[in-house]
Design a protein around this motif. Structure first.
Motif, PDB file in Angstrom:
ATOM      1  N   VAL A 142      -9.014   0.304   5.674  1.00 45.56           N
ATOM      2  CA  VAL A 142      -8.379   1.126   4.646  1.00 45.56           C
ATOM      3  C   VAL A 142      -7.455   2.150   5.297  1.00 45.56           C
ATOM      4  O   VAL A 142      -6.320   2.370   4.839  1.00 45.56           O
ATOM      5  N   ARG A 146     -10.856  -7.292   3.437  1.00 45.66           N
ATOM      6  CA  ARG A 146      -9.563  -6.668   3.143  1.00 45.66           C
ATOM      7  C   ARG A 146      -8.533  -7.205   4.126  1.00 45.66           C
ATOM      8  O   ARG A 146      -8.890  -7.808   5.143  1.00 45.66           O
ATOM      9  N   ARG A 205     -10.860   5.990   2.607  1.00 49.57           N
ATOM     10  CA  ARG A 205     -11.771   5.358   1.658  1.00 49.57           C
ATOM     11  C   ARG A 205     -12.779   6.345   1.106  1.00 49.57           C
ATOM     12  O   ARG A 205     -12.958   6.457  -0.121  1.00 49.57           O
ATOM     13  N   MET A 227      -7.580   0.498  -4.479  1.00 52.15           N
ATOM     14  CA  MET A 227      -7.610   1.726  -3.687  1.00 52.15           C
ATOM     15  C   MET A 227      -6.582   2.765  -4.127  1.00 52.15           C
ATOM     16  O   MET A 227      -5.444   2.790  -3.657  1.00 52.15           O
ATOM     17  N   ALA A 267       0.830  -1.201   0.000  1.00 49.76           N
ATOM     18  CA  ALA A 267       0.000   0.000   0.000  1.00 49.76           C
ATOM     19  C   ALA A 267       0.869   1.257   0.000  1.00 49.76           C
ATOM     20  O   ALA A 267       0.607   2.211  -0.744  1.00 49.76           O
ATOM     21  N   TYR A 297      -3.507   2.718   4.445  1.00 45.18           N
ATOM     22  CA  TYR A 297      -3.169   3.826   3.549  1.00 45.18           C
ATOM     23  C   TYR A 297      -3.015   5.193   4.222  1.00 45.18           C
ATOM     24  O   TYR A 297      -2.394   6.082   3.633  1.00 45.18           O
ATOM     25  N   ASP A 321     -14.703  -1.544   7.578  1.00 45.14           N
ATOM     26  CA  ASP A 321     -13.982  -1.524   6.311  1.00 45.14           C
ATOM     27  C   ASP A 321     -13.184  -0.229   6.178  1.00 45.14           C
ATOM     28  O   ASP A 321     -12.026  -0.251   5.745  1.00 45.14           O
TER      29      ASP A 321
END
Length: 408
Positions: A162, A139, A186, A104, A77, A166, A158
């Protein structure tokens, strides 16, 4: 108008973007596409005049395990975020609008912000977008607590996953170019007005969400390549075969899937056309009722087969539906179980129960898909699938740049 289209993913992420690029060029735009450097992806825009800018490591090597990634998903990532601020940012210089898809794309919107140009996020299946109607795909990160079943709560988890992957690298790079930090990566990437490049008959967007989704229809890259002579010879030599192929899925959980598939198809009294794909499927014997193919024109091929057995990628599902071919979906991951459900709900094929088929289970699913009723519904669906998705998207982009409502 100059447009940059950016993606990182498999062929199902790259081909639709090239399809949009081709349509934009036909309408007079200059287009660049940032995509993984895999050789097979580089062939997609050949002869179209679309400039392809290699971005990130080759996807096939990552998916098949040929090149293990030190540090796992967090390291991957961070590297992709860095590439957005490096390769994609350089390709975006002089562009008027930026479109991002694929894995993503944290960082692409930041590039657009710095350049002061419109940014669009687009996805190729509705199940990627937060909705109370379904659960998010899994994920990397901690598993969901078993007691949490509410869809909205699961989508909140979720967003946390993310962020864990990230947020730190994204905000580090944003700070380096004078942009404020992002709290929810996200939702920042998706925006409140994402585009859904999916046929509305196959994957309709269900309302009652916080998103103002723009459904353009699928982005289809027309394929005019003739089928190889040896494939045509096999097709002409007998009854229509069943095509079996799993695209970019390595099928590690089913190492003998080629043998299983051949046995299942033969049990239905049908010939078999095996697509090698990234799983490297091969023939199990030298009988003349089987034939193996590599990269071929599915748009031309699927209209000549009795059924299509596949993994349930959005592109393969759409191509088979356009061809009127009954489908058997053996879903492996992410959006594929949802597409399997849609195929079954529409009555244009069957959904295999789980990712690991046996000869018996696949034969049973194929038996249901080969009924006259399923074929009739599949043929009827072929007349419903729209083919103007790239035109719709291109016109929206022209409007965003030339005085229409900006996507963001």
């Amino acid at each position: 108008m100059r447009v940059l289209l950016s993606t990182y993913g498999s062929r199902g992420d790259v081909a639709p973007l090239v399809g949009l690029a081709v349509r934009l060029r036909e309408l007079g735009a200059e287009v660049r596409v940032c995509a993984p450097p895999d050789e097979e992806f580089a062939q997609l825009p050949a002869g179209t005049g679309v400039e392809l800018v290699p971005f990130g490591p080759p996807v096939r090597a990552l998916v098949t395990g040929a090149v293990p990634v030190a540090g796992g998903p967090p390291q991957r990532a961070a590297e992709l975020v860095a590439a957005h601020f490096d390769t994609v940012a350089a390709a975006a210089e002089g562009c008027d609008v930026l479109v991002a898809t694929g894995l993503m794309p944290a960082g692409v919107r930041s590039v657009a912000e710095k350049l002061g140009i419109p940014y669009v996020y687009a996805c190729f299946h509705p199940f990627e977008l937060p909705s109370p109607h379904y659960r998010p795909s899994l994920r990397p990160g901690r598993p969901n607590p078993p007691e949490v079943t509410d869809h909205r709560a699961l989508w909140d988890l979720d967003a946390e996953r993310v962020n864990a992957l990230y947020r730190e690298p994204l905000n580090t790079h944003r700070a380096s170019i004078g942009l404020p930090p992002v709290d929810n990566v996200r939702d920042h990437v998706f925006t409140d007005r994402p585009w859904l490049a999916v046929d509305p008959a196959l994957g309709p967007w269900q309302e009652l969400t916080d998103l103002d989704v723009v459904q353009t229809g699928a982005w289809i890259l027309p394929d005019e390549r003739p089928l190889p002579d040896e494939v045509v010879e096999f097709l002409d030599s007998g009854a229509p075969p069943v095509y079996v192929g799993f695209g970019s899925m390595p099928m590690r959980t089913s190492p003998d899937v080629a043998r299983v598939a051949v046995e299942a198809v033969r049990a239905q009294g049908r010939r078999v056309l095996v697509g090698r794909g990234w799983a490297g499927l091969a023939l199990t014997d030298d009988q003349d009722d089987c034939f193996a193919v590599g990269e071929v024109n599915h748009q031309a091929l699927f209209g000549r087969v009795a059924a299509v057995v596949h993994h349930g990628g959005a592109g393969t599902t759409t191509t088979a539906a356009r061809a009127g071919a009954p489908q058997v979906v053996v879903p492996q991951m992410v959006d594929q179980p949802y597409w399997a459900g849609r195929v079954a709900d529409l009555g244009i094929g069957t959904a295999h129960d789980g990712p690991v088929p046996t000869a018996e289970s696949l034969s049973a699913a194929l038996s249901a898909a080969l009924t006259p009723g399923t074929r009739a519904r599949a043929r009827a669906m072929a007349g419903v699938i729209r083919t103007d998705g790239t035109t719709v998207a291109a016109e929206l982009l022209f409007g965003a740049v030339h005085g229409g409502r900006a996507p963001v």
